[in-house]
Write an enzyme that holds these catalytic residues in place. Structure first.
Site, PDB file in Angstrom:
ATOM      1  N   HIS A  73     -10.367  -3.769   9.366  1.00 36.81           N
ATOM      2  CA  HIS A  73     -10.095  -3.619   7.935  1.00 36.81           C
ATOM      3  C   HIS A  73     -10.331  -4.898   7.140  1.00 36.81           C
ATOM      4  CE1 HIS A  73      -8.440   0.291   7.197  1.00 36.81           C
ATOM      5  NE2 HIS A  73      -7.400   0.169   7.971  1.00 36.81           N
ATOM      6  N   GLU A  84     -10.078   3.952   6.250  1.00 38.87           N
ATOM      7  CA  GLU A  84      -9.372   4.367   7.463  1.00 38.87           C
ATOM      8  C   GLU A  84     -10.262   4.971   8.540  1.00 38.87           C
ATOM      9  OE1 GLU A  84      -6.794   3.123   8.017  1.00 38.87           O
ATOM     10  OE2 GLU A  84      -5.968   2.637   6.059  1.00 38.87           O
ATOM     11  N   HIS A 103      -7.997  -2.305  14.960  1.00 35.43           N
ATOM     12  CA  HIS A 103      -8.068  -1.479  13.750  1.00 35.43           C
ATOM     13  C   HIS A 103      -7.799  -2.336  12.507  1.00 35.43           C
ATOM     14  CE1 HIS A 103      -7.153   2.369  11.487  1.00 35.43           C
ATOM     15  NE2 HIS A 103      -6.553   1.479  10.713  1.00 35.43           N
ATOM     16  N   GLU A 104      -6.708  -3.091  12.555  1.00 35.65           N
ATOM     17  CA  GLU A 104      -6.336  -3.895  11.381  1.00 35.65           C
ATOM     18  C   GLU A 104      -7.345  -5.002  11.128  1.00 35.65           C
ATOM     19  OE1 GLU A 104      -4.130  -2.567   9.621  1.00 35.65           O
ATOM     20  OE2 GLU A 104      -3.471  -1.168  11.171  1.00 35.65           O
ATOM     21  N   ALA A 111       0.954  -0.411  11.217  1.00 35.19           N
ATOM     22  CA  ALA A 111       0.602  -1.775  10.851  1.00 35.19           C
ATOM     23  C   ALA A 111      -0.057  -1.722   9.480  1.00 35.19           C
ATOM     24  CB  ALA A 111      -0.358  -2.376  11.874  1.00 35.19           C
ATOM     25  N   MET A 112      -0.215  -2.882   8.849  1.00 36.74           N
ATOM     26  CA  MET A 112      -0.801  -2.916   7.504  1.00 36.74           C
ATOM     27  C   MET A 112      -1.758  -4.091   7.388  1.00 36.74           C
ATOM     28  SD  MET A 112      -1.184  -1.739   4.497  1.00 36.74           S
ATOM     29  CE  MET A 112      -2.290  -2.557   3.345  1.00 36.74           C
ATOM     30  N   GLU A 113      -2.972  -3.772   6.919  1.00 37.60           N
ATOM     31  CA  GLU A 113      -4.076  -4.731   6.967  1.00 37.60           C
ATOM     32  C   GLU A 113      -4.099  -5.763   5.848  1.00 37.60           C
ATOM     33  OE1 GLU A 113      -4.383  -1.400   6.300  1.00 37.60           O
ATOM     34  OE2 GLU A 113      -5.847  -1.033   4.723  1.00 37.60           O
ATOM     35  N   GLU A 170       0.852  -1.184   0.000  1.00 42.11           N
ATOM     36  CA  GLU A 170       0.000   0.000   0.000  1.00 42.11           C
ATOM     37  C   GLU A 170       0.891   1.238   0.000  1.00 42.11           C
ATOM     38  OE1 GLU A 170      -2.584   0.817   3.377  1.00 42.11           O
ATOM     39  OE2 GLU A 170      -4.094   1.646   2.052  1.00 42.11           O
TER      40      GLU A 170
HETATM   41 ZN   LIG Z   1      -5.937   1.465   8.712  1.00 41.71          ZN
END
Ligand SMILES: [Zn+2]
Length: 844
Positions: free
Chosen positions: A289, A308, A285-286, A250-252, A117
């Protein structure tokens, strides 16, 4: 032009052969899909393409580097198979396919991970790298594999043959969510109620128990979301992987979420509640997503808020359900709300919805204060307006209609308005499309009440005619639900006041994105009721007062006087707001001034009242308030050099040995105290060495904060001299180091000089990264003298033309200007107020 209008990919067969020692990889991408035009456009960046086959036959190709493009004159449309072979480098930019470095028992090791991303999938394979070009993916990976190493990806591994790891086909998904991680990992796994495998992974440099907290939260959060969304988790597993080098939080990635180590791993036996809350909300949060963003994806990046803003709200909804005792919405109020209110008060800030095309502009949308904090607040406002039941029903419908596909903001509003009378699309279009927020001033005119809205700016010289449909959220039903006009009169306030028995209040739960400027008379009436008013009201009043003072609507001495009304509220929420006020005042007093001594006296009387109350009537404090207030108090006392806190014996009975083992609640203050009040070069060197050797993320933060607070120029210079060495300070942590030295009065000029001198290096090292503009944000947050303001302009004005930088440069400029101006206008007033105001003594 979006490339998806020329080619519609249906399946990618991805093959990678990686060589970590040589830092390069060989790749072969086979794409089946539909050519929609006779010339098809695909994304690629930094790939050395050696051959293209079209339906099995070699085919000529062209590159357009300005568009990150590979294009093919097919001469036909319809079903086609493209096969592209290439080689590429593994680079240390933390984007694309990249190495993460760490040490295990003195041996240097690396993991390989990915970060695609927003636009880096094209650095790994040829693709239509746009969120609505969804396709299925088959992944095969070979690498210089050592015994004990493994590969993780979005889907489970189905077989290994001749050293190649093959993975099951994914459902239809966007390119930016494809991910794999390989190397030597330890893990802990469990299964959710509905049978999904959950796992937490890290390098073996960490203690196994550091994985436990995350595993528990991830499992329970998945159970929660499946129930809340009434939509099953779409994949067989949910991996949480901590990477030693990671740019964002972090990355979902679908089914394989990657995290900065500090946001996943923690020592369950020695970590503050605040850190636990942060890790839990990041995980939630992740996981939010996995539906919002991954199952249903925004059609284009302009609707990034659909991903987001939603995930940011849902992290609080989820953690509030999992850990009700944490009262996590208070954390939302004390962290996200001020973040949004402060940044959204700068002229030139972007709106939540922003049209974008250029990749650098897309990256600049990931603004923690706007698309995250303000966006979440918008959705909290929507939730307050329509209710939780309607929200859940609407979301269920939204997922059912758009699963494995894409959606726009309009699709969401359509799903949510089915159960409500409100014209949500109309109301929300202003809030999403306009930057900024209103302040509603309320005053008595004769017997009536006049409400008036205007856009709020921290810089008093800026004005605008923008109006909002404001959900007034008042305690008086006589007021309309929405204020759309500039002025509104409430007739016969005196009788209404009598009828309701309480003063008029707007934005009662502080869920709407506006602040209120009550006239002194009305504010006095509200404050008189202070003991009965709830904590959240007091908190939001104080928060608004500090903002109004920054905008010079009222003076800081006035706010100081009024703040005395909050002395009996010892909740962590109001305490935090008061400490934020004290923090602002620090800027006005410098060091070695009478005003500084006066501020310290004020701080001491503030903390001693609070401490006395904590020890004398512990029953009146919740466990939560106590746990969260104690570390805040210590930090504040360290600033005022309170004797007991400065005395190093406090922390080391009976002998000082292992710094890491100090209780987490006091460790940060203890380390900082050593460098601020007992500074020796030996101690500095020891801490810096500890920083380089430790792998405990929260201990490293404590060490960093101590080191950057050093009052010695030589020590700060030594820190700066190490900034470009990734073996000492990882590039992912550099911004935090810089921000802290910039905030240190002794270090500000040094850090600013370093930034100017090394800007080109910084651009080359982390310039392609989606977090890059935040280097400018931290400069805007800290510079505070007219000389540095002028210097900032000279340095950054020539960079205004660089894509993605202009807005951030202008915002930082406004922020520094407003700060310098506020200092000029109010410095002597504040000093005088502090000398004459025995704030707490006088009023207690
Ligand atoms: Zn996010």
């Amino acid at each position: 032009m979006h490339f998806a209008t020329t080619f519609k990919p249906q399946n990618y067969d991805l093959y990678f052969d990686l060589d970590r020692q040589q830092k390069h990889f060989f790749g072969k991408t086979t794409i089946t899909g539909l050519a929609l035009t006779e010339t098809v456009w695909l994304h690629q960046k930094k790939l050395q393409i050696t051959e293209v086959l079209v339906n099995g036959q070699p085919h000529a190709f062209d590159l357009d580097e300005t568009k990150d493009a590979l294009y093919l004159e097919l001469g036909f449309t319809g079903k086609v198979t493209l096969e592209i072979t290439y080689t590429a480098k593994l680079t240390d930019t933390m984007m694309g396919i990249y190495p993460s470095y760490y040490e295990l028992a003195g041996q240097k090791k690396q993991l390989i991970g990915t970060q695609f991303e927003t636009d880096a999938a094209r650095e790994a394979f040829v693709c239509v790298d746009e969120p609505d070009a969804k396709a299925t993916f088959d992944l095969a990976i070979k690498f210089d594999e050592q015994p004990g190493e493994q590969v993780l990806s979005n889907m489970p591994e189905k077989s290994v043959s001749a050293g190649v790891h093959y993975f099951e086909t994914t459902p239809k998904m966007s390119t930016y969510l494809v991910c794999f991680v390989l190397g030597e990992l330890q893990s802990k796994t469990t299964t959710t109620a509905s049978g999904i495998k959950v796992g937490v992974f890290s390098t073996k440099a960490h203690q196994p128990k550091e994985l436990d907290f995350a595993l528990d939260i991830a499992k329970r959060a998945l159970d929660f979301f499946e129930d809340y969304y009434q939509t099953p988790y779409p994949l067989p597993h949910s991996w949480q992987v901590a990477l030693p080098d990671f740019s964002a939080g972090a990355m979902e990635n679908w089914g394989i979420i990657t995290y900065r180590e500090a946001y996943l791993l923690l020592d369950p036996d020695n970590t503050t509640l605040e850190t636990k809350q942060r890790v839990a909300t990041v995980i939630a949060h992740e996981l939010a997503h996995q539906w919002f963003g991954d199952l249903v994806t925004m059609k284009w990046w302009d609707d990034l808020w659909l991903n987001e803003s939603f995930a940011n709200m849902m992290e609080y909804v989820c953690i509030d359900a999992l850990e009700p005792n944490w009262k996590i919405w208070q954390t939302f109020q004390s962290t996200e709300v001020p973040l949004a209110l402060n940044r959204d008060a700068l002229a030139g800030v972007q709106s939540i919805y922003t049209p974008v095309e250029d990749p650098a502009e897309i990256d600049a949308l990931f603004d923690s204060a706007i698309v995250y904090a303000k966006g979440a607040r918008m959705l909290v406002m929507v939730r307050a307006l329509i209710g939780d039941t309607a929200l859940r029903l609407g979301l269920k419908q939204y997922f059912a209609s758009h699963a494995y596909g894409n959606a726009t903001g309009a699709d969401l509003w359509q799903a949510l308005t089915q159960k409500t009378e409100l014209d949500l699309p109309k109301i929300m279009s202003t809030w999403l499309n306009c930057s900024g927020y209103p302040v509603v001033s309320v005053k008595k005119i004769g017997n009536d009440l006049l409400l008036e809205q205007r856009q709020f700016f921290t810089d008093p010289s800026v004005t605008s005619d923008q109006l909002w449909p404001i959900p007034l959220m008042s305690n008086y039903p006589e007021l309309p639900a929405l204020m759309t006009q500039k002025r509104l009169i409430l007739k016969d306030y005196t009788s209404l006041r009598q009828k309701h028995g309480s003063a008029l209040q707007l934005n009662v739960n502080n869920n709407a994105h506006f602040i209120v400027d009550y006239s002194p008379e009305l504010l006095g009436d509200l404050l008189k009721k202070s003991p009965q008013t709830d904590t959240l009201t007091r908190f939001s009043l104080l928060q608004a007062l500090v903002l109004l003072a920054q905008a010079q609507v009222i003076s800081l001495p006035q706010v100081l006087e009024l703040a005395a009304n909050f002395k009996n509220d010892h909740s962590q929420l109001v305490t935090r707001a008061l400490l934020q006020l004290l923090d602002l005042l620090k800027l006005f007093v410098g060091s070695d001034t009478t005003a500084h001594d006066d501020l310290c006296t004020l701080v001491v009387s503030f903390t001693s009242i609070l401490k006395a109350s904590l020890s004398q009537e512990p029953a009146s404090f919740s466990q939560l308030d106590q746990e969260l207030i104690q570390p805040l108090l210590l930090k504040t006392e360290l600033y005022a050099k309170v004797k007991q806190v400065v005395d190093e014996q406090l922390y080391f009975p009976p002998t000082k040995t292992d710094w890491a083992k100090l209780p987490a609640e006091i460790r940060g203050v203890a380390l900082k105290n050593m460098l601020v009040n007992h500074n020796s070069d030996a101690c500095f060197t020891e801490f810096f060495k500890e920083y380089q050797q430790s792998v405990d993320p929260s201990y490293k933060v404590d060490l960093r904060q101590a080191l950057t607070s050093s009052p010695k120029v030589a020590q700060l210079t030594e820190l700066l001299a190490n900034f470009k060495d990734p073996a000492v300070i990882k590039p992912q942590d550099l911004r935090a180091w810089l921000e802290e030295i910039l905030a240190n009065p002794v270090g500000q000029k040094l850090a600013w000089a370093w930034l100017k001198q090394n800007w080109t290096w910084l651009e080359e090292t982390v310039g392609g990264d989606m977090e890059f503009t935040t280097y400018i944000t931290v400069i805007g947050k800290t510079l505070s003298s007219p000389e540095l303001y002028a210097d900032f302009n000279t340095f950054f004005e020539p960079k205004l033309a660089e894509p993605g930088l202009a807005r951030e440069i202008n915002l930082a400029k406004h922020a520094i200007f407003a700060r310098v101006n506020l200092l000029k206008v109010q410095q002597s007033n504040v000093a005088q107020a502090l000398s004459s105001l025995a704030w707490y003594q006088k009023h207690s």
